[in-house]
Motif scaffolding. Structure first.
Motif, mmCIF file in Angstrom:
data_model
loop_
_atom_site.group_PDB
_atom_site.id
_atom_site.type_symbol
_atom_site.label_atom_id
_atom_site.label_comp_id
_atom_site.label_asym_id
_atom_site.label_seq_id
_atom_site.Cartn_x
_atom_site.Cartn_y
_atom_site.Cartn_z
ATOM 1 N N ILE A 29 -13.918 7.986 -15.747
ATOM 2 C CA ILE A 29 -13.384 6.982 -14.830
ATOM 3 C C ILE A 29 -13.508 7.505 -13.410
ATOM 4 C CG2 ILE A 29 -11.354 5.633 -14.186
ATOM 5 C CD1 ILE A 29 -10.369 6.019 -17.087
ATOM 6 N N PHE A 30 -14.209 6.751 -12.561
ATOM 7 C CA PHE A 30 -14.411 7.128 -11.165
ATOM 8 C C PHE A 30 -13.689 6.132 -10.263
ATOM 9 C CE2 PHE A 30 -18.080 8.749 -13.489
ATOM 10 C CZ PHE A 30 -18.155 10.063 -13.038
ATOM 11 N N ILE A 31 -12.887 6.629 -9.346
ATOM 12 C CA ILE A 31 -12.152 5.782 -8.416
ATOM 13 C C ILE A 31 -12.704 5.992 -7.012
ATOM 14 C CG2 ILE A 31 -9.877 5.245 -7.451
ATOM 15 C CD1 ILE A 31 -8.633 6.322 -10.009
ATOM 16 N N GLY A 32 -13.056 4.903 -6.342
ATOM 17 C CA GLY A 32 -13.615 5.040 -4.999
ATOM 18 C C GLY A 32 -13.996 3.707 -4.404
ATOM 19 N N GLU B 92 -5.574 9.068 -9.645
ATOM 20 C CA GLU B 92 -6.488 10.034 -9.051
ATOM 21 C C GLU B 92 -6.100 11.475 -9.358
ATOM 22 O OE1 GLU B 92 -8.698 8.615 -5.163
ATOM 23 O OE2 GLU B 92 -6.543 8.302 -4.934
ATOM 24 N N THR B 93 -4.891 11.693 -9.848
ATOM 25 C CA THR B 93 -4.511 13.044 -10.261
ATOM 26 C C THR B 93 -5.229 13.385 -11.560
ATOM 27 O OG1 THR B 93 -2.592 12.314 -11.560
ATOM 28 C CG2 THR B 93 -2.247 12.747 -9.202
ATOM 29 N N GLU B 94 -5.548 14.642 -11.725
ATOM 30 C CA GLU B 94 -6.322 15.073 -12.899
ATOM 31 C C GLU B 94 -5.598 14.751 -14.207
ATOM 32 O OE1 GLU B 94 -9.639 16.735 -14.843
ATOM 33 O OE2 GLU B 94 -9.326 16.177 -12.742
ATOM 34 N N LEU B 95 -4.297 14.996 -14.245
ATOM 35 C CA LEU B 95 -3.523 14.779 -15.465
ATOM 36 C C LEU B 95 -3.523 13.303 -15.870
ATOM 37 C CD1 LEU B 95 -1.585 15.742 -17.686
ATOM 38 C CD2 LEU B 95 0.302 15.432 -16.051
ATOM 39 N N MET B 96 -3.221 12.416 -14.921
ATOM 40 C CA MET B 96 -3.120 11.000 -15.245
ATOM 41 C C MET B 96 -4.485 10.372 -15.507
ATOM 42 S SD MET B 96 -0.075 10.209 -15.660
ATOM 43 C CE MET B 96 -0.410 8.466 -15.853
ATOM 44 N N ARG B 97 -5.513 10.879 -14.840
ATOM 45 C CA ARG B 97 -6.851 10.352 -15.105
ATOM 46 C C ARG B 97 -7.268 10.662 -16.528
ATOM 47 N NH1 ARG B 97 -12.035 12.006 -14.914
ATOM 48 N NH2 ARG B 97 -11.431 14.095 -14.275
#
Length: 280
Positions: free
Chosen positions: A188-191, A89-94
């Motif tokens: 990629i969307f996480i939710g 969910e962090t911008e860098l890892m996403r």
């Protein structure tokens, strides 16, 4: 398809592999067009942080209430999955996950071309990505008494493309595609993912249920698997969960979900006592 079938298959899997730590359920879903103030497009991928069985509840006169008490809840993922998703969910890892998935997608497309597979994993193009207004129903606009004189369900129309049915382009929702068609990289969307035994085919119901339960996509297997073993649902958006039939994106959305699943596995660390195992 169906949560019951998924539960039975997953229970069998668990009995065969007693040390199973993680299952990734990969496939297709109907996406919510707007997720966290961002446009979601066909071919993008959703990853489950939690799951709600949106069609499980009580039918009262004039309304339906989803059962979501503690006793009825599917629960949250285990600690390992929560930690993994928190990193993504962090911008860098996403962005890193997105880049790795893009590389896996290209490899899959190249391999499929060499092996002459029947499935077409190429990007269908932005012209095929059509989102209609939620209230604009998919039906025959001419030459069908059932569609033009009543609101009754027409099976023939449900199986026809928008071109054949005569859906008007004036009812399309205008959105800006920033993707490079020759170099597509899925967002990629996480939710929270909505899971049920019914396929969502209504734009108005989609928006109402998504807004009520904070859902980013709809699918039909996750709730069954989630209740059996530690699970992450990874689904490619092949339609917008409305009445407009569009099969052109199914192969490509399956490929993007598979690419993201492989990228997730590449980042998954397994702990066994004091030993740590990392794929690849």
């Amino acid at each position: 398809m169906g949560t019951n079938n998924a539960a039975a298959a997953t229970a069998s899997l668990r009995s065969s592999y007693t040390s199973l730590r993680l299952a990734i359920l990969v496939g297709l879903c109907g996406g919510v067009p707007r997720i966290a103030n961002l446009d979601a497009f066909l071919g993008d991928v959703v990853v489950s942080k939690t799951i709600i069985q949106y069609d499980y509840g009580r039918r009262y006169p004039g309304r339906f209430t989803v059962k979501n008490t503690v006793e009825d809840s599917l629960g949250r993922p285990n600690r390992d999955i929560r930690g993994l998703l928190a990193v993504f969910e962090t911008e860098l890892m996403r962005k890193r996950l997105q880049k790795e998935a893009s590389e896996h997608l290209k490899h899959l497309q190249k391999t499929a071309g060499i092996q002459r597979r029947r499935a077409h994993y190429s990007y269908p193009g932005t012209a095929e990505d059509r989102l209609y207004s939620p209230a604009y129903a998919h039906k025959h606009r001419t030459s069908c008494d059932l569609c033009t004189t009543s609101d009754a369900f027409c099976e023939s129309a449900s199986e026809a493309s928008c071109t054949v049915a005569g859906c008007s382009s004036t009812n399309l929702v205008v959105r800006e595609h920033t993707v490079e068609e020759a170099n597509f990289s899925p967002e990629i969307f996480i939710g929270r993912v909505g899971s049920g035994n019914t396929v969502m085919k209504s734009g108005e119901d989609r928006d109402r249920i998504a807004s009520t339960h904070n859902i980013i996509a709809f699918e039909t297997e996750g709730a069954g698997a989630w209740d059996e073993i530690p699970c992450i649902v990874v689904k490619g958006i092949c339609d917008y969960a409305d009445s407009h039939n569009n099969e052109a994106w199914q192969d490509f959305a399956a490929a993007t979900s598979a690419a993201v699943a492989k990228a997730i596995l590449g980042r998954y660390i397994v702990r066994d006592g004091d030993r740590v195992f990392s794929p690849g």
